[in-house]
Scaffold this motif. Structure first.
Motif, mmCIF file in Angstrom:
data_model
loop_
_atom_site.group_PDB
_atom_site.id
_atom_site.type_symbol
_atom_site.label_atom_id
_atom_site.label_comp_id
_atom_site.label_asym_id
_atom_site.label_seq_id
_atom_site.Cartn_x
_atom_site.Cartn_y
_atom_site.Cartn_z
ATOM 1 N N PRO A 120 -13.251 -56.469 -9.292
ATOM 2 C CA PRO A 120 -12.420 -55.307 -8.960
ATOM 3 C C PRO A 120 -13.013 -54.043 -9.572
ATOM 4 C CG PRO A 120 -11.057 -57.140 -9.698
ATOM 5 C CD PRO A 120 -12.487 -57.527 -9.951
ATOM 6 N N SER A 121 -12.831 -52.915 -8.917
ATOM 7 C CA SER A 121 -13.484 -51.680 -9.358
ATOM 8 C C SER A 121 -13.119 -51.290 -10.784
ATOM 9 C CB SER A 121 -13.168 -50.528 -8.403
ATOM 10 O OG SER A 121 -11.776 -50.301 -8.341
ATOM 11 N N GLU A 122 -11.857 -51.498 -11.188
ATOM 12 C CA GLU A 122 -11.496 -51.129 -12.563
ATOM 13 C C GLU A 122 -12.195 -52.010 -13.587
ATOM 14 O OE1 GLU A 122 -7.607 -52.985 -10.893
ATOM 15 O OE2 GLU A 122 -9.372 -52.030 -10.098
ATOM 16 N N VAL A 123 -12.445 -53.260 -13.243
ATOM 17 C CA VAL A 123 -13.190 -54.150 -14.132
ATOM 18 C C VAL A 123 -14.655 -53.714 -14.170
ATOM 19 C CG1 VAL A 123 -13.993 -56.509 -14.513
ATOM 20 C CG2 VAL A 123 -11.631 -56.099 -13.812
ATOM 21 N N GLY A 124 -15.213 -53.465 -12.997
ATOM 22 C CA GLY A 124 -16.600 -53.013 -12.925
ATOM 23 C C GLY A 124 -16.827 -51.752 -13.733
ATOM 24 N N SER A 125 -15.897 -50.808 -13.632
ATOM 25 C CA SER A 125 -16.015 -49.556 -14.385
ATOM 26 C C SER A 125 -15.995 -49.805 -15.890
ATOM 27 C CB SER A 125 -14.878 -48.601 -14.012
ATOM 28 O OG SER A 125 -14.994 -48.187 -12.681
ATOM 29 N N ARG A 126 -15.086 -50.673 -16.327
ATOM 30 C CA ARG A 126 -15.006 -50.973 -17.767
ATOM 31 C C ARG A 126 -16.283 -51.650 -18.255
ATOM 32 N NH1 ARG A 126 -9.479 -53.448 -16.975
ATOM 33 N NH2 ARG A 126 -10.579 -55.392 -17.372
ATOM 34 N N VAL A 127 -16.809 -52.571 -17.459
ATOM 35 C CA VAL A 127 -18.017 -53.299 -17.854
ATOM 36 C C VAL A 127 -19.215 -52.351 -17.900
ATOM 37 C CG1 VAL A 127 -19.652 -55.091 -17.140
ATOM 38 C CG2 VAL A 127 -17.195 -55.555 -17.096
ATOM 39 N N LEU A 128 -19.363 -51.521 -16.879
ATOM 40 C CA LEU A 128 -20.472 -50.561 -16.875
ATOM 41 C C LEU A 128 -20.399 -49.642 -18.091
ATOM 42 C CD1 LEU A 128 -20.644 -49.594 -13.101
ATOM 43 C CD2 LEU A 128 -22.329 -50.918 -14.384
ATOM 44 N N GLU A 129 -19.205 -49.165 -18.389
ATOM 45 C CA GLU A 129 -19.031 -48.291 -19.556
ATOM 46 C C GLU A 129 -19.424 -49.018 -20.833
ATOM 47 O OE1 GLU A 129 -15.496 -45.907 -21.917
ATOM 48 O OE2 GLU A 129 -15.174 -46.476 -19.828
#
Length: 140
Positions: A120-129
Motif C-alpha cells: 500500500p502507498s502509505e507503507v511504501g512511503s514509510r519504508v522509503l523514508e
C-alpha cells in the motif's frame, strides 16, 4: 554513468526485497496481525496460535495470503490483507541505506526510474523514508 546503461531509457525497482533486504521479522509481523484478524472473524479457533496455524496452513496450501482470508470467511480479502499490512508497521525492521538512496538519486538525474510494489502507498512511503529515499526520485 555506466556504459552498459547507455541504451536503457527506464529502470523499475521493486520495493520489497530489492530496495531493502528481506527480513523474516517482516513476514512474522504480518502473520501476527493477519492471525488476529482471523481470530476476530473465527473466534471458534479459540486462540491466536490456532488462528496463526490456520493462516499459515491456508496461505501455504493455497499459495496466497488473500486466499487464506477467503478461507477464513472474509468477503473482501484484498482489503483485509491491505489493512493487515498497513497495521503491521513493518518499516521498523527496515534500516537506512545511504548507498541505495544516493544511487537512486544519481540514477534519477539521468534515467526514468519508477517503483513497482504491491505494498500500500502509505507503507511504501514509510519504508522509503526509513531507507532514506526521497519519493521524488521516482516517476509516476
Amino acid at each position: 554513468m555506466l556504459d552498459i546503461l547507455r541504451h536503457i531509457k527506464a529502470i523499475g525497482f521493486d520495493l520489497d526485497g530489492t530496495l531493502y533486504p528481506n527480513n523474516p521479522k517482516i513476514s512474522e509481523a504480518i502473520i501476527e496481525v493477519a492471525s488476529l484478524k482471523i481470530l476476530e472473524k473465527k473466534p471458534d479457533l479459540g486462540s491466536l496460535e490456532n488462528a496463526r496455524e490456520f493462516f499459515i496452513r491456508e496461505s501455504g496450501s493455497k499459495e496466497s495470503r488473500m486466499k487464506a482470508m477467503v478461507a477464513a470467511g472474509f468477503e473482501n480479502p484484498k482489503e483485509v490483507m491491505r489493512d493487515c499490512i498497513v497495521a503491521t508497521s513493518f518499516d521498523k525492521f527496515v534500516e537506512k541505506d545511504e548507498r541505495v538512496a544516493d544511487m537512486l538519486k544519481r540514477l534519477s538525474s539521468q534515467k526514468y526510474i519508477y517503483l513497482v510494489t504491491t505494498s500500500p502507498s502509505e507503507v511504501g512511503s514509510r519504508v522509503l523514508e526509513k531507507i532514506g529515499i526521497d519519493e521524488g526520485v521516482f516517476q509516476r
